[in-house]
Design a protein around this motif. Sequence first.
Motif, short mmCIF file in Angstrom:
data_model
loop_
_atom_site.label_atom_id
_atom_site.label_comp_id
_atom_site.label_asym_id
_atom_site.label_seq_id
_atom_site.Cartn_x
_atom_site.Cartn_y
_atom_site.Cartn_z
N LEU A 56 0.85 -1.20 0.00
CA LEU A 56 0.00 0.00 0.00
C LEU A 56 0.88 1.24 0.00
N PRO A 57 0.49 2.26 -0.74
CA PRO A 57 1.31 3.46 -0.78
C PRO A 57 1.43 4.06 0.62
N PRO A 58 2.63 4.51 0.96
CA PRO A 58 2.83 5.08 2.29
C PRO A 58 1.99 6.35 2.48
N ILE A 59 1.57 6.55 3.69
CA ILE A 59 0.78 7.74 4.01
C ILE A 59 1.67 8.75 4.70
N ALA B 36 -0.11 7.84 9.94
CA ALA B 36 -0.52 6.69 9.14
C ALA B 36 -1.23 5.66 10.01
N TYR B 39 -4.59 6.96 10.78
CA TYR B 39 -5.43 6.95 9.59
C TYR B 39 -5.90 5.53 9.28
N ARG B 40 -5.00 4.56 9.41
CA ARG B 40 -5.38 3.19 9.11
C ARG B 40 -6.35 2.63 10.15
N PRO B 110 -5.81 7.70 0.85
CA PRO B 110 -4.78 8.37 1.63
C PRO B 110 -4.15 9.51 0.84
N PRO B 111 -3.82 10.57 1.51
CA PRO B 111 -3.20 11.68 0.82
C PRO B 111 -1.82 11.29 0.26
N ALA B 114 2.22 7.29 -3.42
CA ALA B 114 3.61 7.44 -3.84
C ALA B 114 3.83 7.29 -5.35
N GLU B 133 -7.78 -1.68 1.39
CA GLU B 133 -8.09 -0.79 2.51
C GLU B 133 -9.43 -1.14 3.13
#
Lengths: 308, 204
Positions: A56-59, B36, B39-40, B110-111, B114, B133
């Motif tokens: 998953l892309p890092p936040i 993070a 958020y998760r 998520p903002p 990458a 997610e």
Amino acid sequence: MARDLTHHDYEQLSAYLDGDLDEAERLALEARLRDEPALRRELEALRATVALIRGLPPIKAPRDFTLTAQMARPPRLLFLPTTAAFSAISAAAATLLVGLGLVVLLSRGGPMNAPLQVADEPAVALQMTMPAEQETARQNMTATLIAATPLAGMALEFAEAAASAVQDSALQGEDQAAPADAMLTPAPAGALPEVAQENAALPTGTVGRVVGAQAEDLSDDRLTGTPAQPPAFLPQPSAAQFTPPPGASATLTGTPPPTPTLTPSPMPTPVPPQAAPPASDALAVVLLAAGGVLLALALVTTVIRRRS
Amino acid sequence: MASRLENEPAFIQAARRGDLEAFNALVLHYQDGVYALAYRILGEPAAAADVAQETFITAYRHLRDYRGGSFRAWVFRIATNACYDELRRRKRRPATLFGDMPGAEADDGPPLPADTPSPEQAAQQAELRRAIERCIQALQADQRLVLVLSDIEGLSYQEIADSAGVNLGTVKSRLSRARAGVRACLQAVQELLPAVYRLNSERE
């Protein structure tokens, strides 16, 4: 999916993926993996799942969470609800209880012949228009009574003990024990009166810091030693001498004790002092003590709220 | 994320003496991880930011309670508790926050993701990401926490145990259940997923 796999199997597979099985477990599992295709498929499925999650892309934080000097200000020490509502309700309830306690005391004939004066009160209280002189007179009486009555002294001692117990348990709730040196240092005998005086001078603002900083010592001292100065705390529960913080002041001084509901029956017939049943003494003690506890709570929570 | 902060003990020491600058260096180092995590766990950016801020304020005020060991695990423990507090608050008044619950929103990813791959793949990957997610959010909070700490934050079992306040056995058990849960959840939406995801173990 894997009908025949147990939770233990999944635990083994999961730990295996993390390289967390010890040698014997690992060898045993690898032997099973060779023989059991179902187990093997499940391992691969789990491996793919973990890879997907890790992929998953890092936040990133949407902004910096660095602290400003204001955020960094002093810690909260107690887990009491420090809302204004809590303080106000405690103060109001304390006023009510102390008022009731005094009424009970007076109804058996106090040091002054006050029954008549108190008997007037319900009507006035109902209209919420108590004249200032009468109010202060009542408060002075309150103060004198508390100072004069040995029962009140006991009540206050009880209140102190209860309040410190509350503080103490609150502190214990605070994660691990605070540093032992802070907790164990015995305070000099003079410490308690000092603190009490500072409590009385509450609104000046410095007290918040002092009380907060000393809360640990204070509660500990009260439990372990120097219990001998209950009079030092007298100003605290007496509404007349103690100047309450702004938050609580409205409730403390503005609302007269809502005695009307209870007073009418005993009041009109003044009882001769000797006829007072001992039960009324005990009742008064309980009421005053509970009032003292609540007042202490109102005080402490107000201080904490003002600090944070 | 797992990179170490140079000279971390010195920063902690200075912060303990009240050096806010030193503490803020620690904040900058850990804020992505803390945010993070929140958020998760919470599935929602605003609450995650609140929890992150609250975490660092609490950490600063309780620095003297830090007794060595993994500072990251210590900070994450504070964050974890703050997340649980938030979850409890939600439970108490679920109606007001239902719209914010994770999984409901499709576009609230998520903002700052990458990588940015090719056009067609990008759509597929976004869908896959959302599916993952959703599946993480569908886990029980206890399992989700351990999974996030392990497979997103990259903590060791011991650090997870410290952060979550449970023992190692519980960590392993919850982690395996969480992984199996996500695996089963993804299996259920497999038709949505591109070929990257080969979990059709049932029919081989």
